[in-house]
Write a protein that holds these residues in place. Structure first.
Motif, short mmCIF file in Angstrom:
data_model
loop_
_atom_site.label_atom_id
_atom_site.label_comp_id
_atom_site.label_asym_id
_atom_site.label_seq_id
_atom_site.Cartn_x
_atom_site.Cartn_y
_atom_site.Cartn_z
N TRP A 134 0.91 -1.24 -0.06
CA TRP A 134 -0.07 0.12 -0.14
C TRP A 134 0.72 1.27 -0.12
O TRP A 134 0.44 2.59 0.00
CB TRP A 134 -1.11 -0.02 1.07
CG TRP A 134 -0.30 -0.34 2.48
CD1 TRP A 134 0.05 0.69 3.30
CD2 TRP A 134 -0.45 -1.48 3.28
NE1 TRP A 134 0.41 0.21 4.38
CE2 TRP A 134 0.33 -1.00 4.56
CE3 TRP A 134 -0.91 -2.61 3.03
CZ2 TRP A 134 0.25 -2.25 5.37
CZ3 TRP A 134 -0.70 -3.74 3.96
CH2 TRP A 134 0.01 -3.22 5.37
N SER A 135 2.11 1.15 -0.14
CA SER A 135 3.11 2.31 -0.03
C SER A 135 2.62 3.03 -1.52
O SER A 135 2.99 4.10 -1.91
CB SER A 135 4.56 1.95 -0.06
OG SER A 135 4.60 1.54 1.12
N SER A 136 2.23 2.09 -2.67
CA SER A 136 1.95 2.72 -4.00
C SER A 136 0.42 2.78 -4.04
O SER A 136 -0.16 1.99 -3.97
CB SER A 136 2.47 1.24 -5.07
OG SER A 136 2.12 1.84 -6.21
N VAL A 137 0.11 4.23 -4.35
CA VAL A 137 -1.06 4.49 -4.76
C VAL A 137 -1.09 4.54 -6.17
O VAL A 137 -0.52 5.55 -6.68
CB VAL A 137 -1.37 5.97 -3.89
CG1 VAL A 137 -2.99 6.07 -4.52
CG2 VAL A 137 -1.51 5.71 -2.53
N ASN A 138 -1.80 3.73 -6.65
CA ASN A 138 -1.83 3.46 -8.07
C ASN A 138 -2.84 4.50 -8.63
O ASN A 138 -4.11 4.50 -8.16
CB ASN A 138 -2.10 1.94 -8.61
CG ASN A 138 -1.20 1.04 -8.04
OD1 ASN A 138 0.22 1.48 -7.93
ND2 ASN A 138 -1.59 0.05 -7.69
N PHE A 139 -2.88 5.05 -9.86
CA PHE A 139 -3.92 5.62 -10.41
C PHE A 139 -3.41 5.82 -11.92
O PHE A 139 -2.40 5.55 -12.52
CB PHE A 139 -4.10 7.17 -10.06
CG PHE A 139 -2.70 8.23 -10.02
CD1 PHE A 139 -2.67 8.94 -11.22
CD2 PHE A 139 -1.48 7.95 -9.37
CE1 PHE A 139 -1.36 9.95 -11.21
CE2 PHE A 139 -0.46 8.72 -9.45
CZ PHE A 139 -0.46 9.62 -10.32
N LEU A 184 -6.47 -1.26 -13.06
CA LEU A 184 -6.08 -0.43 -11.78
C LEU A 184 -6.80 -0.95 -10.60
O LEU A 184 -6.00 -1.15 -9.58
CB LEU A 184 -6.95 1.06 -11.95
CG LEU A 184 -6.72 1.91 -10.59
CD1 LEU A 184 -5.59 2.29 -10.36
CD2 LEU A 184 -7.76 3.15 -11.08
N LEU A 185 -8.13 -1.75 -10.83
CA LEU A 185 -8.45 -2.38 -9.48
C LEU A 185 -8.16 -3.80 -9.35
O LEU A 185 -8.69 -4.44 -8.44
CB LEU A 185 -10.03 -2.07 -9.81
CG LEU A 185 -10.47 -0.57 -9.68
CD1 LEU A 185 -11.99 -0.51 -10.20
CD2 LEU A 185 -10.75 -0.36 -7.93
N LEU A 186 -7.48 -4.40 -10.48
CA LEU A 186 -7.07 -5.54 -9.98
C LEU A 186 -5.28 -5.73 -9.83
O LEU A 186 -4.82 -6.65 -9.34
CB LEU A 186 -7.19 -6.62 -11.42
CG LEU A 186 -8.45 -6.59 -12.05
CD1 LEU A 186 -8.60 -7.34 -13.15
CD2 LEU A 186 -9.24 -7.66 -10.83
N SER A 187 -4.79 -4.43 -9.71
CA SER A 187 -3.37 -4.46 -9.42
C SER A 187 -3.22 -4.56 -7.91
O SER A 187 -4.03 -3.93 -7.21
CB SER A 187 -2.86 -3.07 -10.07
OG SER A 187 -2.74 -3.01 -11.31
N GLN A 188 -1.84 -4.76 -7.42
CA GLN A 188 -1.81 -4.90 -6.18
C GLN A 188 -1.57 -3.38 -5.55
O GLN A 188 -1.09 -2.59 -6.70
CB GLN A 188 -0.45 -5.72 -5.77
CG GLN A 188 -0.68 -7.26 -6.06
CD GLN A 188 -1.46 -7.81 -5.49
OE1 GLN A 188 -1.69 -7.82 -4.27
NE2 GLN A 188 -2.55 -8.60 -6.17
N GLY A 189 -1.28 -3.04 -4.57
CA GLY A 189 -1.30 -1.49 -4.17
C GLY A 189 -2.63 -1.08 -3.87
O GLY A 189 -3.73 -1.80 -3.70
N VAL A 190 -2.69 0.44 -3.80
CA VAL A 190 -3.82 0.97 -3.50
C VAL A 190 -4.43 1.85 -4.81
O VAL A 190 -3.70 2.63 -5.27
CB VAL A 190 -3.67 2.06 -2.45
CG1 VAL A 190 -4.92 2.83 -2.18
CG2 VAL A 190 -3.29 1.41 -1.04
N PRO A 191 -5.40 1.28 -5.33
CA PRO A 191 -6.48 2.01 -6.34
C PRO A 191 -7.01 3.47 -5.93
O PRO A 191 -7.65 3.70 -5.11
CB PRO A 191 -7.06 1.07 -6.94
CG PRO A 191 -7.66 0.36 -5.65
CD PRO A 191 -6.51 0.39 -4.63
#
Length: 687
Positions: free
Chosen positions: A443-448, A513-520
């Motif tokens: 969750w260190s990675s906020v994906n967008f 986006l919503l299937l990636s690990q991390g926070v979408p």
């Protein structure tokens, strides 16, 4: 006449006591400080008092009988020596940096500047004696507010889904929100908005700046407004336009209603610079209170500011009182108003020291050790325009970061760019190359894929060139490298094939986006097909260009997003609390496995094949009793035959297909599947 007493140097700002109000202002280099009292509307100065007590650089007094509602401002005397960084000018009324509520608007006039505007190249060296009070907003004394009634949801990071939106723009065109509250905190907490967020599966709303901000004079002169709000005038006060009849209480009430629905509130905050700009900017607060303490000045040339932000100045967070101001502001919003987290604009500036960015900066340590802020969601925008400004992955543990590399790689992958499989897989798996050290988590990675700064999702698949003419800058502003694809036609079109391509591309990008690990993080309005007409820099469009257009409701796309969020929240394989490594679990199943079209594990040669645009990933569940997931991605412009890889139990069922061909079908290991051109298919294992 008001009775003035010595008072106390803490807390800063105006604090109501049993007998009156205590006022405290930090200015380490002032010679004299005056407190100015005004009538209820801030139009007429009723009294001016000299503050004689100064403790450790804090000027303070207690006014007996003064209470809630009193309007006030400061005047600060001291040396006028711009070449040395001193810009004191008591002719300029100054807003309290700790002001909790503003009275009146900032009305642009040359008297707001501490020097005579237009007097030549060195005009800022000359002190202007015109009084600025009539053009300045003032501060109002407020009572301590009650905390929100509902406990904070404290949603776990792996199950967090962020929805980034503009408080005003979210509801100005919403037909179900009453017109008299649109654009306010009350509208944010209204039933129609909360129902929509719940339908989408959103767990956190991230709001563009809501702290009070100034309108840029250049925009006012062009008949435009600063819409986004990255121009802070007050770190403790809300933007007045965002309040309705309920006043400050509306903030806590809106947050409370969102909390009741299990939705957190994250604020985009701007502590890297202020609205006072460079050495030619106005004197509104910090500059006139103690310029050399509050701002970073250029070494050897303190007349000028260290412009690390591109906005003219940068706050000096190395100064303990400035650090304290930032911390006090954050705690106020987190306690009084119940906010759950913060996204820090241009956060690299916050960690700057004389020799560059320092991940061990005292401000970062202060936030993490704080009993309130240490439990909040803290998200950093990891860049500024200074030397070494791009610091993605370099913030300390405990902070998440906006992952701009994720955005770029995912966009390029779905436009069909070559040689991207290794980079795409790494970003899809939460970017452990960037965030894997220091015991940090995915969750260190906020994906967008999209954010307020840039194209909306609809425009990303509809325009290859920006169209910012409405901004009045001859289309020179905004990013030129959007990595977008218009699917065959620029802008609006009736071409059926182009429209079908755009619809599928939107589904591909959202699904990734919503299937990636991390926070979408979703951009508000993307789920309904919102467009800004190709404007990728709508910072000054406080109008129908910048507001979410709820009349464009794409019900099918909204339902698609809701299905994705439901899948993400239900399936532990899609939001793991640890980075994927390929290690096998107690059942001998690797947490992740990557396959080519032939169902064999990807080889080094296949990873590095330039024209390869197809990938299959199998994810094991993170929780016992849950199912494995198989995700097929084909970014090629033609269909590809794939084989179901070995492993899993029994069959696989297609639960989502962006090409809308395979849903509901089942396949066993070794059986073939045709992945349509530019499509993504999600399979779940079935016993």
């Amino acid at each position: 006449m008001t009775i003035s007493e010595p008072g106390a140097p803490f807390p800063f700002g105006a604090s109501i006591t049993q007998r009156g109000t205590n006022f405290a202002l930090f200015s380490d280099n002032a010679d004299e400080v005056e407190l100015c009292l005004f009538d209820n509307h801030g139009d007429r100065e009723t009294e001016r008092l000299s503050v004689t007590e100064c403790t450790d650089g804090v000027w303070h007094c207690h006014l007996r009988g003064i209470g809630r509602g009193q309007v006030y401002g400061w005047r600060v005397h001291g040396p006028w020596a711009p070449e040395q960084g001193y810009r004191f000018n008591p002719a300029k009324l100054l807003l309290d940096p700790y002001a909790r509520q503003l009275v009146g608007d900032l009305r642009w006039n040359d008297a707001l500047h501490a020097y005579p505007v237009g007097a030549g190249e060195d005009a800022d060296l000359i002190r202007d004696e015109r009084d600025s009070a009539q053009f300045m907003p003032k501060a109002r004394v407020v009572a301590e507010l009650l905390l929100t009634a509902t406990a904070k949801p404290r949603n776990h990071w792996p199950k967090t889904i962020i929805y980034e939106g503009h408080l005003r723009g979210l509801t100005m065109r919403h037909p179900l929100v009453p017109e008299d509250v649109r654009g306010t905190f009350a509208a944010l907490g209204s039933a129609p908005m909360i129902e929509h967020l719940l339908k989408l599966g959103i767990t956190a709303v991230e709001l563009l700046p809501v702290q009070a901000f100034a309108q840029d004079r250049v925009l006012v002169d062009r008949g435009l407004r600063n819409y986004w709000g990255y121009n802070t005038l007050g770190f403790f006060a809300p933007e007045p336009r965002y309040l309705g009849a309920g006043g400050l209480d509306e903030i806590a009430m809106a947050v409370d209603r969102l909390h009741q629905a299990g939705i957190e509130v994250i604020l985009d905050v701007v502590y890297n610079h202020t609205c006072e700009g460079n050495h030619l900017g106005p004197t509104l607060s910090w500059r006139g209170i103690d310029n050399t303490s509050y701002y970073r000045l250029q070494p050897g040339e303190p007349r000028y500011y260290d412009n690390l932000t591109g906005c003219g100045n940068a706050l000096n967070t190395e100064h303990p009182r400035v650090l304290q101001m930032v911390m006090d502001s954050l705690r106020l919003w987190a306690t009084v108003y119940g906010v759950d987290g913060f996204r820090f604009d241009l956060a690299t500036t916050l960690g700057r020291r004389a020799d560059g960015f320092d991940p061990g900066h005292p401000l970062f340590h202060a936030m993490r050790q704080d009993p309130v802020l240490g439990r909040a969601k803290l998200i950093m925008e990891p860049w500024d325009i200074g030397p070494g400004g791009y610091q993605l992955g370099n913030f300390p543990p405990g902070f998440s970061e906006w992952n701009g590399d994720y955005r770029d790689v995912v966009r390029e992958f779905w436009t069909g760019s070559e040689g991207l499989l290794p980079a795409f897989a790494t970003r899809f798996a939460a970017s452990s190359d960037l965030f894997g050290e220091g015991r940090r988590r995915p969750w260190s990675s906020v994906n967008f894929v999209t954010a307020h700064d840039g194209f909306t999702l609809q425009d990303l698949v509809s325009y290859e060139q920006k169209h910012n003419e409405a901004n009045g800058e001859d289309n020179r502003d905004g990013h030129d490298d959007s990595r977008s694809w218009n699917c065959g036609a620029e802008g609006d079109t009736d071409d059926v094939d182009v429209l079908a391509c755009r619809a599928r591309q939107k589904r591909n990008l959202l699904a990734t986006l919503l299937l990636s690990q991390g926070v979408p993080m979703l951009l508000a309005g993307d789920e309904i097909g919102n467009s800004q007409g190709g404007n990728n820099n709508a910072y000054c469009q406080d109008n129908e260009i910048g507001w979410v257009d709820w009349t464009r409701q794409d019900a099918a796309l909204t339902d698609f997003v809701a299905r994705l969020t439901d899948l993400r929240l239900r399936r532990s394989a899609l939001s793991r609390p640890a980075f994927l490594t390929g290690a096998r679990n107690e059942r001998g199943v690797p947490d992740v496995a990557w396959f080519g079209a032939n169902a064999a594990r990807m080889t080094e040669g296949e990873w590095n094949t330039p024209h390869a645009k197809c990938l299959v990933v199998r994810l094991a569940p993170a929780q016992a009793g849950d199912v494995s997931m198989l995700i097929m991605l084909n970014a090629a412009n033609h269909g590809v035959e794939l084989l179901i890889p070995p492993g899993g139990t029994g069959q696989w069922e297609a639960v989502l297909d962006t090409a809308e061909q395979l849903e509901g079908q089942r396949r066993a290991a070794g059986e073939n599947v045709i992945a349509e051109a530019r499509s993504l298919v999600v399979w779940e294992s079935r016993a």
